[in-house]
Design a protein around this motif. Structure first.
Motif, PDB file in Angstrom:
ATOM      1  N   UNK A  84       8.582   3.401   4.171  1.00  0.00           N
ATOM      2  CA  UNK A  84       7.602   4.177   3.085  1.00  0.00           C
ATOM      3  C   UNK A  84       6.060   3.801   3.475  1.00  0.00           C
ATOM      4  N   UNK A  85       5.770   2.832   3.669  1.00  0.00           N
ATOM      5  CA  UNK A  85       4.338   2.369   4.020  1.00  0.00           C
ATOM      6  C   UNK A  85       3.742   3.071   5.420  1.00  0.00           C
ATOM      7  N   UNK A  86       4.817   3.259   6.405  1.00  0.00           N
ATOM      8  CA  UNK A  86       4.559   3.661   7.725  1.00  0.00           C
ATOM      9  C   UNK A  86       4.200   4.973   7.649  1.00  0.00           C
ATOM     10  N   UNK A  87       4.879   5.835   6.727  1.00  0.00           N
ATOM     11  CA  UNK A  87       4.732   7.225   6.418  1.00  0.00           C
ATOM     12  C   UNK A  87       3.311   7.332   5.898  1.00  0.00           C
ATOM     13  N   UNK A  88       3.099   6.519   5.133  1.00  0.00           N
ATOM     14  CA  UNK A  88       1.624   6.695   4.453  1.00  0.00           C
ATOM     15  C   UNK A  88       0.570   6.404   5.498  1.00  0.00           C
ATOM     16  N   UNK A  89       0.883   5.423   6.429  1.00  0.00           N
ATOM     17  CA  UNK A  89      -0.175   5.126   7.459  1.00  0.00           C
ATOM     18  C   UNK A  89      -0.222   6.297   8.356  1.00  0.00           C
ATOM     19  N   UNK A  90       0.718   6.740   8.704  1.00  0.00           N
ATOM     20  CA  UNK A  90       0.768   7.840   9.873  1.00  0.00           C
ATOM     21  C   UNK A  90       0.159   8.966   9.194  1.00  0.00           C
ATOM     22  N   UNK A  91       0.397   9.466   8.109  1.00  0.00           N
ATOM     23  CA  UNK A  91      -0.060  10.606   7.360  1.00  0.00           C
ATOM     24  C   UNK A  91      -1.551  10.621   7.222  1.00  0.00           C
ATOM     25  N   UNK A  92      -2.080   9.080   7.120  1.00  0.00           N
ATOM     26  CA  UNK A  92      -3.611   8.906   6.847  1.00  0.00           C
ATOM     27  C   UNK A  92      -4.405   9.547   7.863  1.00  0.00           C
ATOM     28  N   UNK A  93      -3.894   9.604   9.221  1.00  0.00           N
ATOM     29  CA  UNK A  93      -4.301   9.974  10.637  1.00  0.00           C
ATOM     30  C   UNK A  93      -4.459  11.353  10.453  1.00  0.00           C
ATOM     31  N   UNK A  94      -3.705  12.226   9.664  1.00  0.00           N
ATOM     32  CA  UNK A  94      -3.724  13.797   9.802  1.00  0.00           C
ATOM     33  C   UNK A  94      -4.633  14.390   8.792  1.00  0.00           C
ATOM     34  N   UNK A 141       7.389  -8.005   6.832  1.00  0.00           N
ATOM     35  CA  UNK A 141       8.025  -6.813   7.199  1.00  0.00           C
ATOM     36  C   UNK A 141       8.749  -5.779   6.303  1.00  0.00           C
ATOM     37  N   UNK A 142       9.624  -6.515   5.368  1.00  0.00           N
ATOM     38  CA  UNK A 142      10.300  -5.943   4.411  1.00  0.00           C
ATOM     39  C   UNK A 142       9.406  -5.197   3.334  1.00  0.00           C
ATOM     40  N   UNK A 143       8.221  -5.676   3.090  1.00  0.00           N
ATOM     41  CA  UNK A 143       7.258  -5.182   2.249  1.00  0.00           C
ATOM     42  C   UNK A 143       6.774  -3.759   2.509  1.00  0.00           C
ATOM     43  N   UNK A 144       7.005  -3.384   3.875  1.00  0.00           N
ATOM     44  CA  UNK A 144       6.722  -2.048   4.127  1.00  0.00           C
ATOM     45  C   UNK A 144       7.464  -0.989   3.635  1.00  0.00           C
ATOM     46  N   UNK A 145       8.656  -1.516   2.936  1.00  0.00           N
ATOM     47  CA  UNK A 145       9.654  -0.418   2.489  1.00  0.00           C
ATOM     48  C   UNK A 145       9.441  -0.149   0.669  1.00  0.00           C
ATOM     49  N   UNK A 146       8.306  -0.827   0.403  1.00  0.00           N
ATOM     50  CA  UNK A 146       7.714  -0.543  -0.974  1.00  0.00           C
ATOM     51  C   UNK A 146       6.992   0.809  -1.273  1.00  0.00           C
ATOM     52  N   UNK A 147       6.929   1.170  -2.421  1.00  0.00           N
ATOM     53  CA  UNK A 147       5.932   2.302  -2.499  1.00  0.00           C
ATOM     54  C   UNK A 147       4.447   1.926  -2.413  1.00  0.00           C
ATOM     55  N   UNK A 148       3.724   2.737  -2.111  1.00  0.00           N
ATOM     56  CA  UNK A 148       2.334   2.456  -1.974  1.00  0.00           C
ATOM     57  C   UNK A 148       1.653   1.671  -2.973  1.00  0.00           C
ATOM     58  N   UNK A 149       1.967   2.356  -4.261  1.00  0.00           N
ATOM     59  CA  UNK A 149       1.164   1.550  -5.486  1.00  0.00           C
ATOM     60  C   UNK A 149       1.701  -0.064  -5.710  1.00  0.00           C
ATOM     61  N   UNK A 150       2.922  -0.145  -5.298  1.00  0.00           N
ATOM     62  CA  UNK A 150       3.465  -1.599  -5.484  1.00  0.00           C
ATOM     63  C   UNK A 150       3.007  -2.471  -4.290  1.00  0.00           C
ATOM     64  N   UNK A 151       2.983  -1.631  -3.444  1.00  0.00           N
ATOM     65  CA  UNK A 151       2.392  -2.626  -1.972  1.00  0.00           C
ATOM     66  C   UNK A 151       0.879  -2.971  -2.186  1.00  0.00           C
ATOM     67  N   UNK A 152       0.103  -2.300  -2.654  1.00  0.00           N
ATOM     68  CA  UNK A 152      -1.080  -2.378  -2.991  1.00  0.00           C
ATOM     69  C   UNK A 152      -1.376  -3.291  -4.142  1.00  0.00           C
TER      70      UNK A 152
END
Length: 296
Positions: A84-94, A141-152
């Motif tokens: 989930x987090x990597x999806x946010x990271x990569x889309x932040x570049x578009x 690493x496992x935390x990258x599977x959390x939704x963005x709001x919870x991760x932040x």
């Protein structure tokens, strides 16, 4: 067109995904082109071979950012692998995201919150400071599977927690930078003081001009040393720069003095404690942290 590629294209058109994937895989071994990569990844995804699709996609990730169709496919594969987090990271570049992306991520985050072990995994990430370094790295690493709001939410607490290992704090901050989060954070740096930073104003490590200067000076100073020794010093310098992020310039006003001491050690041995923020003070501190990391 060779026979194998024709058969692969025919299977793709007929949506025989497993067959198409097998044939494109054969083609990809001999011609690892961008086009074949895309066709292979699409076939693997549709055949529910998500992990393999992710691995092949990572061979040529930047090519998926060039048009809407492939951005959507990239995000679908990341989400299928719970990234989930990597999806946010990569889309932040578009710059202009396809509308479908927001819906895909929102649905994936809703699904993640409904999993039976979601709260346990969220708490594990939030409380990772109680763990050893190796355990912290796994939970990070496992935390990258959390939704963005919870991760932040968790990350804001972890960035100032003195029991979070420095390399983990920096790794979290580097993700904040990649996410281009337009929020203020407090960050506990290596001098054990908290600093206010804004996510989308941070530079990436690669953008620091001083890093390139230090690497060039190290190369010049090493001269004709054997390649293995050179690589050891380069690795040490690279880890120092990572640990000093995001205040590399503040810690290293004089690159030449820094590199000279890295290679030669203290010119004069003294039992007296070095002055705070001096080159000796920083390098001794970094040496202790790196020794803890490697168990040396």
């Amino acid at each position: 067109m060779d026979r194998n590629l024709q058969l692969a294209n025919d299977a793709f058109k007929e949506q025989k995904w497993a067959q198409a994937a097998q044939l494109y895989e054969r083609e990809y071994q001999t011609d690892p082109s961008e086009k074949v990569n895309h066709l292979l990844v699409k076939s693997l995804y549709e055949a529910h071979q998500y992990q393999v699709a992710h691995m092949v996609m990572m061979d040529n990730l930047n090519s998926y950012l060039m048009d809407d169709q492939h951005v959507i496919l990239m995000v679908q594969i990341l989400l299928a692998n719970h990234q989930l987090l990597m999806a946010h990271v990569l889309t932040a570049t578009v710059e202009r995201l396809p509308q479908a992306i927001g819906q895909l991520i929102q649905q994936a985050e809703t699904d993640a919150r409904q999993k039976p072990d979601f709260n346990r995994e969220y708490q594990a990430f939030y409380q990772l400071s109680a763990l050893t370094l190796a355990q912290q790295q796994r939970v990070f690493e496992k935390g990258k599977q959390l939704p963005l709001n919870e991760w932040l939410t968790a990350t804001k607490a972890l960035l100032t927690d003195p029991f979070v290992k420095p390399i983990i704090r920096v790794s979290l901050l580097e993700l904040v930078q990649k996410l281009k989060v337009a929020e203020s954070f407090e960050f506990r740096w290596l001098d054990d003081k908290n600093y206010q930073i804004t996510g989308n104003r941070l530079k990436s490590l690669a953008e620091f001009e001083k890093v390139g200067i230090l690497e060039s000076m190290l190369q010049d100073l090493m001269g004709n040393k054997d390649p293995m020794t050179q690589q050891l010093y380069q690795n040490e310098l690279g880890l120092q720069m990572t640990l000093l992020y995001p205040f590399i310039d503040r810690a290293i006003p004089d690159p030449m003095t820094w590199v000279a001491r890295l290679v030669r050690g203290d010119e004069v041995q003294s039992a007296a404690l070095p002055a705070m923020y001096s080159v000796e003070w920083w390098q001794r501190k970094l040496s202790r942290i790196m020794s803890e990391m490697t168990g040396a």
